[in-house]
Design a protein around this motif. Structure first.
Motif, PDB file in Angstrom:
ATOM      1  N   ARG A  31      -4.207   1.812   8.243  1.00 26.18           N
ATOM      2  CA  ARG A  31      -2.892   1.168   8.186  1.00 26.18           C
ATOM      3  C   ARG A  31      -1.798   2.223   8.044  1.00 26.18           C
ATOM      4  O   ARG A  31      -1.950   3.195   7.309  1.00 26.18           O
ATOM      5  CB  ARG A  31      -2.812   0.184   7.023  1.00 26.18           C
ATOM      6  N   TYR A  33       2.565   2.530   7.680  1.00 27.25           N
ATOM      7  CA  TYR A  33       3.770   1.792   7.320  1.00 27.25           C
ATOM      8  C   TYR A  33       5.005   2.657   7.535  1.00 27.25           C
ATOM      9  O   TYR A  33       4.963   3.867   7.326  1.00 27.25           O
ATOM     10  CB  TYR A  33       3.745   1.406   5.840  1.00 27.25           C
ATOM     11  N   PHE A  45      10.579  -2.217   3.205  1.00 27.49           N
ATOM     12  CA  PHE A  45       9.580  -2.321   4.263  1.00 27.49           C
ATOM     13  C   PHE A  45      10.248  -2.549   5.611  1.00 27.49           C
ATOM     14  O   PHE A  45      11.142  -3.388   5.752  1.00 27.49           O
ATOM     15  CB  PHE A  45       8.639  -3.476   3.948  1.00 27.49           C
ATOM     16  N   TYR A  48       4.577  -2.382   9.917  1.00 26.91           N
ATOM     17  CA  TYR A  48       3.306  -1.728   9.686  1.00 26.91           C
ATOM     18  C   TYR A  48       2.345  -1.969  10.844  1.00 26.91           C
ATOM     19  O   TYR A  48       2.487  -2.932  11.616  1.00 26.91           O
ATOM     20  CB  TYR A  48       2.682  -2.146   8.348  1.00 26.91           C
ATOM     21  N   GLU A  56       3.381  -6.585  11.702  1.00 32.66           N
ATOM     22  CA  GLU A  56       4.489  -7.219  10.988  1.00 32.66           C
ATOM     23  C   GLU A  56       5.731  -6.365  11.117  1.00 32.66           C
ATOM     24  O   GLU A  56       5.662  -5.131  11.092  1.00 32.66           O
ATOM     25  CB  GLU A  56       4.124  -7.395   9.515  1.00 32.66           C
ATOM     26  N   GLN A  97      -7.494   0.091   4.369  1.00 31.66           N
ATOM     27  CA  GLN A  97      -7.718  -1.313   4.037  1.00 31.66           C
ATOM     28  C   GLN A  97      -9.150  -1.684   4.341  1.00 31.66           C
ATOM     29  O   GLN A  97      -9.503  -2.031   5.449  1.00 31.66           O
ATOM     30  CB  GLN A  97      -6.753  -2.206   4.817  1.00 31.66           C
ATOM     31  N   GLY A 101     -10.695  -1.644  -0.835  1.00 28.38           N
ATOM     32  CA  GLY A 101      -9.416  -0.956  -0.874  1.00 28.38           C
ATOM     33  C   GLY A 101      -8.527  -1.462  -1.990  1.00 28.38           C
ATOM     34  O   GLY A 101      -8.552  -2.641  -2.349  1.00 28.38           O
ATOM     35  N   THR A 102      -7.715  -0.568  -2.522  1.00 28.80           N
ATOM     36  CA  THR A 102      -6.806  -0.928  -3.605  1.00 28.80           C
ATOM     37  C   THR A 102      -5.446  -1.334  -3.090  1.00 28.80           C
ATOM     38  O   THR A 102      -4.628  -1.820  -3.848  1.00 28.80           O
ATOM     39  CB  THR A 102      -6.616   0.255  -4.565  1.00 28.80           C
ATOM     40  N   GLY A 103      -5.186  -1.098  -1.816  1.00 31.86           N
ATOM     41  CA  GLY A 103      -3.868  -1.372  -1.274  1.00 31.86           C
ATOM     42  C   GLY A 103      -2.855  -0.298  -1.585  1.00 31.86           C
ATOM     43  O   GLY A 103      -1.675  -0.444  -1.273  1.00 31.86           O
ATOM     44  N   GLU A 104      -3.311   0.785  -2.195  1.00 30.97           N
ATOM     45  CA  GLU A 104      -2.393   1.870  -2.571  1.00 30.97           C
ATOM     46  C   GLU A 104      -1.865   2.546  -1.315  1.00 30.97           C
ATOM     47  O   GLU A 104      -2.608   2.864  -0.397  1.00 30.97           O
ATOM     48  CB  GLU A 104      -3.149   2.869  -3.434  1.00 30.97           C
ATOM     49  N   LEU A 105      -0.559   2.777  -1.288  1.00 27.44           N
ATOM     50  CA  LEU A 105       0.058   3.479  -0.176  1.00 27.44           C
ATOM     51  C   LEU A 105       0.249   4.943  -0.540  1.00 27.44           C
ATOM     52  O   LEU A 105       0.650   5.271  -1.666  1.00 27.44           O
ATOM     53  CB  LEU A 105       1.427   2.873   0.155  1.00 27.44           C
ATOM     54  N   PHE A 106       0.022   5.809   0.443  1.00 25.98           N
ATOM     55  CA  PHE A 106       0.229   7.243   0.271  1.00 25.98           C
ATOM     56  C   PHE A 106       1.387   7.630   1.187  1.00 25.98           C
ATOM     57  O   PHE A 106       1.306   7.450   2.401  1.00 25.98           O
ATOM     58  CB  PHE A 106      -1.039   8.010   0.621  1.00 25.98           C
ATOM     59  N   PHE A 107       2.422   8.162   0.579  1.00 20.61           N
ATOM     60  CA  PHE A 107       3.656   8.411   1.312  1.00 20.61           C
ATOM     61  C   PHE A 107       3.761   9.853   1.788  1.00 20.61           C
ATOM     62  O   PHE A 107       3.273  10.791   1.137  1.00 20.61           O
ATOM     63  CB  PHE A 107       4.869   8.105   0.426  1.00 20.61           C
TER      64      PHE A 107
END
Lengths: 116, 110
Positions: A31, A33, A45, A48, A56, A97, A101-107
């Motif tokens: 994923r 974003y 947001f 993604y 979306e 995902q 998965g934790t849904g954590e985003l890495f920026f």
């Protein structure tokens, strides 16, 4: 893997010009974003992708904005006919995902756009 | 529409003191995230809270989640200057995107 990579880091452009930002996610993340952040605000947001599919889009993403992720790898965000209100930091993030998965985003470090 | 509210938005505190940052959100979610952002830098993940009652601690920071109250807290113990940054909470209620609060700008002074 060194994390999420974005370029250019800074872009100054004149109103009406087109700009394109690139994001290379963490390689095993499916994923990707795009967020926008203005001064004193949290990230908002924009859109993604899961693999190559754009799933979306926020209503913030006007028709002057287009994002692609060919082959499910890197992504580009293009802004056409830039306006001063487009000045912001554009942040890319990726995540993995899966069922665990934790849904954590890495920026990434972000691409700062200044429209004169 | 999911709303995420943090307070305070600005916090100046002395080294050695304790304080708590609050994050309230408006719709049901059991996933909440805390990030740190230094000036001009990107966001660094601090904590991932995935269930009611979750508590995570790292150094002088401790985060907790109460999904029934729709509230998360970030507690700072014995603050040091290196903790000066902006802290964001973010909530996942869509299954794909995180909604961020406006952030709490923390300044730790001698």
């Amino acid at each position: 893997d060194t994390g999420v990579s974005q370029n250019p880091r800074h872009k100054i452009t004149k109103r009406g010009q087109n700009v394109t930002f690139r994001c290379d996610p963490i390689s095993e993340h499916n994923r990707l974003y795009w967020y926008r952040q203005t001064l004193g605000q949290g990230p908002e947001f924009l859109t993604y992708f899961q693999n190559e599919a754009q799933l979306e889009k926020s209503r913030l993403l006007s028709d002057r904005f287009s994002a692609e992720r060919p082959k499910g790898s890197f992504s580009t965000l293009e802004i056409q006919r830039t306006e001063q209100g487009d000045s912001a930091m554009y942040l890319c993030a990726s995540s993995s995902q899966t069922g665990l998965g934790t849904g954590e985003l890495f920026f990434g470090e972000g691409s700062r756009l200044t429209v004169l | 529409e999911l709303k995420v509210e943090q307070n305070p938005l600005f916090l100046s505190m002395q080294e050695g003191k304790n304080y708590t940052i609050y994050c309230n959100y408006s719709t049901t979610s059991d996933r909440l995230y805390w990030y740190r952002q230094d000036p001009g830098k990107s966001l660094e993940s601090l904590f991932v809270l995935l269930s009611n009652g979750a508590v995570k601690q790292e150094g002088r920071l401790m985060a907790s989640l109460d999904t029934k109250a729709r509230l998360s807290t970030l507690h700072i113990t014995a603050a040091v200057h290196d903790l000066s940054a902006t802290y964001f909470c973010a909530v996942d209620n869509s299954g794909y995107a995180l909604n961020f609060g406006k952030g709490t700008s923390l300044l730790v002074t001698p």
